[in-house]
Design an enzyme around this catalytic site. Structure first.
Site, PDB file in Angstrom:
ATOM      1  N   ARG A  12       0.766  -1.148  -0.047  1.00 39.62           N
ATOM      2  CA  ARG A  12       0.065  -0.324  -0.041  1.00 39.62           C
ATOM      3  C   ARG A  12       0.911   1.080   0.044  1.00 39.62           C
ATOM      4  NH1 ARG A  12      -3.877   0.815   4.228  1.00 39.62           N
ATOM      5  NH2 ARG A  12      -2.517  -0.268   5.777  1.00 39.62           N
ATOM      6  N   GLY A  13       0.381   2.400  -0.264  1.00 41.12           N
ATOM      7  CA  GLY A  13       0.950   3.471  -0.192  1.00 41.12           C
ATOM      8  C   GLY A  13       2.163   3.690  -1.095  1.00 41.12           C
ATOM      9  N   ASN A  82      10.523   0.036   4.317  1.00 43.96           N
ATOM     10  CA  ASN A  82       9.506   1.104   4.097  1.00 43.96           C
ATOM     11  C   ASN A  82       8.265   1.452   5.096  1.00 43.96           C
ATOM     12  OD1 ASN A  82       7.538   3.017   2.290  1.00 43.96           O
ATOM     13  ND2 ASN A  82       6.568   1.082   2.677  1.00 43.96           N
ATOM     14  N   GLY A  84       5.719   1.775   7.863  1.00 45.09           N
ATOM     15  CA  GLY A  84       5.578   2.831   8.665  1.00 45.09           C
ATOM     16  C   GLY A  84       4.013   3.444   8.987  1.00 45.09           C
ATOM     17  N   THR A  86       1.429   6.122  11.422  1.00 44.97           N
ATOM     18  CA  THR A  86       1.542   7.513  12.263  1.00 44.97           C
ATOM     19  C   THR A  86       0.427   7.247  13.511  1.00 44.97           C
ATOM     20  OG1 THR A  86      -0.317   8.307  10.808  1.00 44.97           O
ATOM     21  CG2 THR A  86       1.822   9.018  10.357  1.00 44.97           C
ATOM     22  N   GLN A 141       8.087  17.788  12.964  1.00 43.51           N
ATOM     23  CA  GLN A 141       6.590  18.215  12.502  1.00 43.51           C
ATOM     24  C   GLN A 141       5.681  18.173  13.701  1.00 43.51           C
ATOM     25  OE1 GLN A 141       5.007  19.370   9.964  1.00 43.51           O
ATOM     26  NE2 GLN A 141       3.120  19.068  10.820  1.00 43.51           N
ATOM     27  N   GLN A 144       4.158  15.160  15.658  1.00 43.10           N
ATOM     28  CA  GLN A 144       4.885  14.084  15.325  1.00 43.10           C
ATOM     29  C   GLN A 144       6.064  14.012  15.979  1.00 43.10           C
ATOM     30  OE1 GLN A 144       5.028  13.951  10.990  1.00 43.10           O
ATOM     31  NE2 GLN A 144       3.525  12.278  11.125  1.00 43.10           N
ATOM     32  N   TYR A 147       7.063   9.905  15.378  1.00 46.04           N
ATOM     33  CA  TYR A 147       7.479   9.750  14.117  1.00 46.04           C
ATOM     34  C   TYR A 147       8.624  10.702  13.460  1.00 46.04           C
ATOM     35  CZ  TYR A 147       6.109   9.487   8.945  1.00 46.04           C
ATOM     36  OH  TYR A 147       6.232   9.331   7.751  1.00 46.04           O
ATOM     37  N   LYS A 151      12.055   8.612  12.373  1.00 50.76           N
ATOM     38  CA  LYS A 151      12.235   8.778  10.803  1.00 50.76           C
ATOM     39  C   LYS A 151      13.929   9.533  11.073  1.00 50.76           C
ATOM     40  CE  LYS A 151       8.853   7.226   8.565  1.00 50.76           C
ATOM     41  NZ  LYS A 151       9.194   6.144   7.686  1.00 50.76           N
ATOM     42  N   TYR A 179       5.586  15.326   1.747  1.00 51.36           N
ATOM     43  CA  TYR A 179       4.126  15.017   1.688  1.00 51.36           C
ATOM     44  C   TYR A 179       3.587  14.296   0.315  1.00 51.36           C
ATOM     45  CZ  TYR A 179       3.541  16.778   6.378  1.00 51.36           C
ATOM     46  OH  TYR A 179       3.655  17.163   7.488  1.00 51.36           O
TER      47      TYR A 179
HETATM   48  N1  CAA Z   1       2.116  24.203  12.985  1.00 54.72           N
HETATM   49  C1  CAA Z   1       1.799  24.886  13.958  1.00 54.72           C
HETATM   50  N2  CAA Z   1       0.530  24.904  14.867  1.00 54.72           N
HETATM   51  C2  CAA Z   1      -0.086  23.806  14.357  1.00 54.72           C
HETATM   52  C3  CAA Z   1       0.075  23.040  13.326  1.00 54.72           C
HETATM   53  C4  CAA Z   1       1.497  23.178  12.678  1.00 54.72           C
HETATM   54  N3  CAA Z   1       1.624  22.263  11.815  1.00 54.72           N
HETATM   55  N4  CAA Z   1      -0.779  21.993  13.172  1.00 54.72           N
HETATM   56  C5  CAA Z   1      -1.730  22.333  14.276  1.00 54.72           C
HETATM   57  N5  CAA Z   1      -1.554  23.545  14.800  1.00 54.72           N
HETATM   58  C6  CAA Z   1      -2.259  24.002  15.707  1.00 54.72           C
HETATM   59  C7  CAA Z   1      -3.728  24.436  15.428  1.00 54.72           C
HETATM   60  O1  CAA Z   1      -3.847  25.335  14.531  1.00 54.72           O
HETATM   61  C8  CAA Z   1      -4.287  24.375  16.637  1.00 54.72           C
HETATM   62  O2  CAA Z   1      -4.147  26.159  17.052  1.00 54.72           O
HETATM   63  P1  CAA Z   1      -5.351  26.844  17.996  1.00 54.72           P
HETATM   64  O3  CAA Z   1      -5.347  25.857  19.098  1.00 54.72           O
HETATM   65  O4  CAA Z   1      -4.595  27.922  17.862  1.00 54.72           O
HETATM   66  O5  CAA Z   1      -6.444  26.746  16.933  1.00 54.72           O
HETATM   67  C9  CAA Z   1      -3.419  23.879  17.708  1.00 54.72           C
HETATM   68  O6  CAA Z   1      -2.381  23.507  16.990  1.00 54.72           O
HETATM   69  C10 CAA Z   1      -4.123  22.247  17.769  1.00 54.72           C
HETATM   70  O7  CAA Z   1      -3.663  21.688  18.851  1.00 54.72           O
HETATM   71  P2  CAA Z   1      -4.413  20.542  19.666  1.00 54.72           P
HETATM   72  O8  CAA Z   1      -3.410  20.572  20.917  1.00 54.72           O
HETATM   73  O9  CAA Z   1      -5.775  20.939  19.502  1.00 54.72           O
HETATM   74  O10 CAA Z   1      -4.036  19.622  18.661  1.00 54.72           O
HETATM   75  P3  CAA Z   1      -4.888  18.282  18.306  1.00 54.72           P
HETATM   76  O11 CAA Z   1      -4.882  17.430  19.567  1.00 54.72           O
HETATM   77  O12 CAA Z   1      -6.024  18.672  17.796  1.00 54.72           O
HETATM   78  O13 CAA Z   1      -3.882  17.587  17.434  1.00 54.72           O
HETATM   79  C11 CAA Z   1      -2.624  17.130  15.344  1.00 54.72           C
HETATM   80  C12 CAA Z   1      -3.602  18.019  16.133  1.00 54.72           C
HETATM   81  C13 CAA Z   1      -3.220  15.724  15.516  1.00 54.72           C
HETATM   82  C14 CAA Z   1      -1.240  17.354  15.529  1.00 54.72           C
HETATM   83  C15 CAA Z   1      -3.176  17.744  13.822  1.00 54.72           C
HETATM   84  O14 CAA Z   1      -2.897  18.988  13.923  1.00 54.72           O
HETATM   85  C16 CAA Z   1      -2.293  16.943  12.599  1.00 54.72           C
HETATM   86  O15 CAA Z   1      -2.859  15.939  12.406  1.00 54.72           O
HETATM   87  N6  CAA Z   1      -1.502  17.601  12.063  1.00 54.72           N
HETATM   88  C17 CAA Z   1      -0.693  17.087  11.005  1.00 54.72           C
HETATM   89  C18 CAA Z   1       0.450  16.459  11.479  1.00 54.72           C
HETATM   90  C19 CAA Z   1       1.175  15.978  10.537  1.00 54.72           C
HETATM   91  O16 CAA Z   1       1.610  16.789   9.392  1.00 54.72           O
HETATM   92  N7  CAA Z   1       1.245  14.834  10.006  1.00 54.72           N
HETATM   93  C20 CAA Z   1       2.052  13.969   9.113  1.00 54.72           C
HETATM   94  C21 CAA Z   1       1.161  13.013   8.394  1.00 54.72           C
HETATM   95  S1  CAA Z   1       1.696  12.392   6.867  1.00 54.72           S
HETATM   96  C22 CAA Z   1       3.412  11.619   7.118  1.00 54.72           C
HETATM   97  O17 CAA Z   1       3.609  11.374   8.504  1.00 54.72           O
HETATM   98  C23 CAA Z   1       4.094  11.257   6.039  1.00 54.72           C
HETATM   99  C24 CAA Z   1       5.323  11.898   5.964  1.00 54.72           C
HETATM  100  O18 CAA Z   1       6.304  11.181   6.213  1.00 54.72           O
HETATM  101  C25 CAA Z   1       5.380  13.440   5.455  1.00 54.72           C
END
Ligand code: CAA
Length: 241
Positions: A12-13, A82, A84, A86, A141, A144, A147, A151, A179
């Site tokens: 997958r992926g 590979n 992995g 989250t 990130q 993460q 993660y 990584k 991404y």
């Molecule tokens: N930078 C700065 N602030 C961020 C942010 C970021 N990247 N992402 C979220 N925030 C902020 C939100 O805007 C929010 O701010 P406010 O409270 O001021 O509105 C706050 O953080 C949310 O904080 P919470 O404590 O409420 O967080 P949550 O429990 O809702 O969790 C999260 C949020 C799960 C981390 C969610 O933001 C998320 O999924 N973010 C994406 C993480 C990401 O990029 N993952 C990559 C997955 S893909 C991958 O991993 C493949 C790869 O190798 C690239």
């Protein structure tokens, strides 16, 4: 003589695209998967690539799975770590299971697979080990810590093992995808993806899994023997190292 390749999380992926790209380059591929039988069987029917179910976070399961692949197909020449997962949460909300699951699956897995086939590669004097890291192991990130730590750990693993195996015809390299359009990235909340991630990618789009597959084929080639301990980043310009 066709090379034998093992791709973990290979049905997958990004792993799926890597398996297909390696097959298209002439390798005989074994695609490992952890749990999704339905997706694995569909992948096998579609591609003709053999699939093997075992848990890469478990050392003994890797030993047995690799022994089965080698008895079916022959000695593994190319290993692509590979697989992995989250479990995204800010650290203050992360529990120990979420920490351990990601470290075990994304980092310890590289030890579990590699340790179970490195002796054979050393004896034969050839090997290609490619560790799929991430842009988020390079830059960190939000959400993460688990993660990004796993990584980033793969970079240290890659460099140390590259030194240990350089005189044995074995190269060890990392690919750091940005991404990429997979289920994993699509699971990021849409508002976060649109407001906090996509605007940071200079090429203006997500990567395609096939673009990562090409990186792996390049590093896996017999002709890539002078490239070791390196990182090939494919991230649309989001992070320049
Ligand atoms: N930078 C700065 N602030 C961020 C942010 C970021 N990247 N992402 C979220 N925030 C902020 C939100 O805007 C929010 O701010 P406010 O409270 O001021 O509105 C706050 O953080 C949310 O904080 P919470 O404590 O409420 O967080 P949550 O429990 O809702 O969790 C999260 C949020 C799960 C981390 C969610 O933001 C998320 O999924 N973010 C994406 C993480 C990401 O990029 N993952 C990559 C997955 S893909 C991958 O991993 C493949 C790869 O190798 C690239």
């Amino acid at each position: 003589m066709s090379r034998i390749a093992l791709v973990t999380g290979g049905t997958r992926g990004i792993g799926r695209a890597i398996s297909i790209a390696l097959k298209d380059s002439g390798a005989q591929v074994a695609a490992n998967y952890g749990g999704n039988d339905e997706a694995a069987n569909a992948f096998k029917d579609e591609t003709g690539i053999a699939v093997y179910k075992f848990d890469v976070s478990n050392f003994d399961a890797c030993r047995d799975g690799i022994a089965k692949i080698e008895s079916d197909l022959g000695a593994i020449d190319i290993l692509v770590n590979n697989a992995g997962i989250t479990r995204d949460k800010p650290l203050h909300k992360m529990d120990v299971e979420q920490w351990n699951a990601v470290i075990d699956t994304n980092l310890s897995s590289a030890f579990n697979t590699t340790r179970n086939l490195i002796d054979g590669m050393r004896e034969r004097g050839f090997g290609r080990i490619i560790n799929i890291s991430s842009i988020n192991g390079q830059k960190g990130q939000f959400g993460q810590t688990n993660y990004s730590a796993a990584k980033a750990g793969l970079f240290g693993f890659t460099k140390a093992l590259a030194l240990e195996t350089a005189s044995k015809g074995i190269t060890v390299n990392a690919v750091a995808p940005g991404y990429t359009a997979t289920e994993m990235v699509m699971a990021v909340p849409e508002d976060v993806l649109n407001s906090k991630i996509l605007p940071l990618i200079p090429v203006g789009r997500l990567g395609e899994p096939e673009e990562i597959g090409r990186c792996v084929v390049f590093l896996a080639a017999d002709e890539a023997g002078f490239i070791t301990g390196s990182t090939l980043s494919a991230n649309g310009g989001q992070y320049l190292t």
